[in-house]
Motif scaffolding. Structure first.
Motif, PDB file in Angstrom:
ATOM      1  N   MET A   1       0.654  -1.246   0.107  1.00 50.71           N
ATOM      2  CA  MET A   1       0.040   0.091  -0.081  1.00 50.71           C
ATOM      3  C   MET A   1       0.923   1.144   0.127  1.00 50.71           C
ATOM      4  N   THR A   2       0.611   1.988  -0.808  1.00 48.06           N
ATOM      5  CA  THR A   2       1.270   3.623  -0.784  1.00 48.06           C
ATOM      6  C   THR A   2       1.125   4.217   0.417  1.00 48.06           C
ATOM      7  N   ARG A   3       2.242   4.602   0.799  1.00 48.40           N
ATOM      8  CA  ARG A   3       2.303   5.253   2.021  1.00 48.40           C
ATOM      9  C   ARG A   3       2.871   6.713   1.995  1.00 48.40           C
ATOM     10  N   ILE A   4       2.028   7.780   2.539  1.00 51.14           N
ATOM     11  CA  ILE A   4       2.656   9.154   2.232  1.00 51.14           C
ATOM     12  C   ILE A   4       2.488   9.606   3.736  1.00 51.14           C
ATOM     13  N   VAL A   5       3.596  10.199   3.979  1.00 52.97           N
ATOM     14  CA  VAL A   5       3.671  10.891   5.240  1.00 52.97           C
ATOM     15  C   VAL A   5       3.522  12.521   5.412  1.00 52.97           C
ATOM     16  N   VAL A   6       2.758  13.087   6.076  1.00 54.09           N
ATOM     17  CA  VAL A   6       2.519  14.474   6.309  1.00 54.09           C
ATOM     18  C   VAL A   6       3.492  15.010   7.316  1.00 54.09           C
ATOM     19  N   ILE A   7       4.089  15.930   6.944  1.00 54.59           N
ATOM     20  CA  ILE A   7       5.081  16.593   7.839  1.00 54.59           C
ATOM     21  C   ILE A   7       4.347  17.635   8.588  1.00 54.59           C
ATOM     22  N   ASP A   8       4.259  17.711   9.832  1.00 52.20           N
ATOM     23  CA  ASP A   8       3.573  18.762  10.620  1.00 52.20           C
ATOM     24  C   ASP A   8       4.621  20.140  10.783  1.00 52.20           C
ATOM     25  N   ASN A   9       4.163  21.230  10.016  1.00 61.76           N
ATOM     26  CA  ASN A   9       4.841  22.345  10.419  1.00 61.76           C
ATOM     27  C   ASN A   9       4.117  23.351  11.138  1.00 61.76           C
ATOM     28  N   HIS A  10       3.213  22.727  11.753  1.00 64.10           N
ATOM     29  CA  HIS A  10       2.328  23.291  12.894  1.00 64.10           C
ATOM     30  C   HIS A  10       1.274  24.364  12.423  1.00 64.10           C
ATOM     31  N   GLY A  11       0.884  23.909  11.338  1.00 64.76           N
ATOM     32  CA  GLY A  11      -0.521  24.855  10.962  1.00 64.76           C
ATOM     33  C   GLY A  11      -1.646  24.242  11.467  1.00 64.76           C
ATOM     34  N   GLN A  12      -2.890  25.070  11.026  1.00 59.36           N
ATOM     35  CA  GLN A  12      -3.985  24.632  11.436  1.00 59.36           C
ATOM     36  C   GLN A  12      -4.911  23.591  10.733  1.00 59.36           C
ATOM     37  N   PHE A  13      -4.439  23.230   9.597  1.00 59.76           N
ATOM     38  CA  PHE A  13      -5.212  22.347   8.846  1.00 59.76           C
ATOM     39  C   PHE A  13      -4.295  20.965   8.623  1.00 59.76           C
ATOM     40  N   THR A  14      -3.286  20.800   9.506  1.00 60.28           N
ATOM     41  CA  THR A  14      -2.378  19.489   9.005  1.00 60.28           C
ATOM     42  C   THR A  14      -3.441  18.340   9.196  1.00 60.28           C
ATOM     43  N   HIS A  15      -4.008  18.261  10.178  1.00 56.89           N
ATOM     44  CA  HIS A  15      -5.001  16.906  10.350  1.00 56.89           C
ATOM     45  C   HIS A  15      -5.949  16.841   9.023  1.00 56.89           C
TER      46      HIS A  15
END
Length: 184
Positions: A1-15
């Motif tokens: 399965m494709t895996r994509i990581v979201v890097i949290d730069n402390h924005g309000q919409f990351t989730h």
């Protein structure tokens, strides 16, 4: 399965970025931007938006991981600033609905949105000059560089937030990015 990581730069919409990717059917998680690059196991990365270039952690090092990268808002600005582009203050400032014209219909990330799309974007800061090797892919009356791509290096950026409901075709941006990651 494709895996994509979201890097949290402390924005309000990351989730919301993580949720949009989960809805496409990929394995995804959010990791803090101070995670060492060697600890990232992913087929692609999303550099989230955030409040400040002063808080980008290890994001510059992530650009060398040889996986596709999608920069959203601050994430796009970070890519430009790290790769010899130029970022500066926008004339407009805060969040607003913006009509964006797609100027490169062949672009694998946003070409399918042509000829235009309505987005939710902040323009407090924006890319003023593209980095070497990048193509200008979208524009608006508010901001000249609404999106940019370097297909050869797998680096993409959008000024707007595709993860929020106010962006009309945002989910399609994530679907297209997953396709890019699967073909890389």
């Amino acid at each position: 399965m494709t895996r994509i990581v979201v890097i949290d730069n402390h924005g309000q919409f990351t989730h919301l970025e993580q949720r949009a990717l989960r809805d496409v059917g990929v394995d995804t998680e959010i990791v803090d931007n101070d995670t060492p690059p060697e600890e990232l196991d992913a087929d692609g990365l999303v550099l989230s938006g955030g409040p400040s270039m002063d808080r980008i952690g290890n994001c510059p090092d992530y650009l060398d991981l040889d996986v596709p990268v999608l920069g959203i808002c601050l994430g796009m600005q970070l890519i430009a600033a790290e790769l010899d582009g130029r970022v500066g203050g926008g004339d407009y400032g805060g969040y607003a609905d913006v009509d964006v014209e797609i100027v490169d219909e062949e672009d694998p990330l946003i070409g399918s949105l042509a000829p235009e799309t309505r987005v939710w974007a902040s323009h407090a800061d924006e890319v003023k000059e593209l980095p070497s090797g990048f193509t200008h892919t979208a524009t608006s009356d508010v901001c000249d560089v609404e999106a940019m791509s370097n297909v050869e290096d797998g680096l993409y950026g959008v000024q707007w937030h595709p993860e929020v409901a106010h962006t009309e075709e945002g989910q399609e941006v994530f679907e297209n990015f997953v396709d890019i990651c699967e073909q890389a």
